[in-house]
Design an enzyme around this catalytic site. Sequence first.
Site, PDB file in Angstrom:
ATOM      1  CD  GLU A  78      -5.583   1.422  -2.951  1.00  0.00           C
ATOM      2  OE1 GLU A  78      -6.740   1.537  -2.581  1.00  0.00           O
ATOM      3  OE2 GLU A  78      -4.619   1.307  -2.181  1.00  0.00           O
TER       4      GLU A  78
ATOM      5  CG  HIS B 212      -1.920   1.126   1.171  1.00  0.00           C
ATOM      6  ND1 HIS B 212      -1.624   2.397   1.593  1.00  0.00           N
ATOM      7  CD2 HIS B 212      -3.197   1.164   0.710  1.00  0.00           C
ATOM      8  CE1 HIS B 212      -2.684   3.172   1.394  1.00  0.00           C
ATOM      9  NE2 HIS B 212      -3.649   2.435   0.861  1.00  0.00           N
TER      10      HIS B 212
HETATM   11  C1  PEP Z   1      -6.690   3.387   0.439  1.00  0.00           C
HETATM   12  O1  PEP Z   1      -5.881   4.010   1.113  1.00  0.00           O
HETATM   13  O2  PEP Z   1      -6.410   2.259   0.001  1.00  0.00           O
HETATM   14  C2  PEP Z   1      -7.968   4.004   0.164  1.00  0.00           C
HETATM   15  C3  PEP Z   1      -8.644   3.507  -0.838  1.00  0.00           C
HETATM   16  O3  PEP Z   1      -8.347   5.017   0.974  1.00  0.00           O
HETATM   17  P1  PEP Z   1      -9.542   6.052   0.739  1.00  0.00           P
HETATM   18  O4  PEP Z   1     -10.708   5.305   0.165  1.00  0.00           O
HETATM   19  O5  PEP Z   1      -9.842   6.600   2.095  1.00  0.00           O
HETATM   20  O6  PEP Z   1      -9.013   7.095  -0.206  1.00  0.00           O
END
Ligand code: PEP
Length: 256
Positions: free
Chosen positions: A168, A94
Amino acid sequence: MTVWIGTSWKMNKTLGEACAYADGLAATPVPAGVQAFVLPPLTALAAVRDRLAATPEVLLGAQNAHFAEEGASTGEVSMRMVKDAGARLVEIGHAERRREFGETDRTVARKARAALDHGLLPLLCVGEPREVRDRGEAAARRFVVDQLRAGTSLLAPAEVDRVLVAYEPVWAIGAGGRPATPAEVTPVMAAVRRALAELAAGGRCRAVLYGGSVDLDNAAELLAQPPVDGLFVGRAAWRLDGFRALLRVGAGTLVR
Ligand code: PEP
């Protein structure tokens, strides 16, 4: 077709708070075709496992684990330990771990290897930082595909098709993030799928999820994009009602 909807609680929830959420989740029917997963903090993993013992349709996972079998790594836990505590999947790489704890492509690759060695499903997170995105979409695609290749570099092709990938973009994650538009997400996720098709045996890939400021306003539109198999959610699912609502959005995508 399966739609994946999962959440990491990150560094939130006491044992009591985690158990209350888990009890509510156990009483929530997970819609057919939706694969739900929850990543509690490690302190609550075993307790949440017990609360969800009669709810096997919700996959439980850990937010991190070490690549080594055991040893003198203060503050860490191994794949074997998180599996013992109830994890069936493990999040790897992550952006917050890469930034705050020095995770590198090399440690990510070793963790993916160790996860599979222990029969855990790796959830491999990839995503470009803002300065890369500022150089354009092609730069973002290259960065993310490089991360994916590095993260799977210790796996045989027949193992790559067991990896779950979460795209992400770093600039879209968390309270300071800007929600990405489908037009920003889709080309990178399509590139991830193409790369996985090359890397995995038989061109198969398990699932590619999107994460970063997902909420009820953008979830349906993101899920409607062909390269998106599901959503990985932080803040919007930290309350059970938010997660339930997102499970319903996932189910709605299936009937359209
Ligand atoms: C994450 O950090 O993986 C994430 C998806 O956070 P958020 O939805 O709060 O942006």
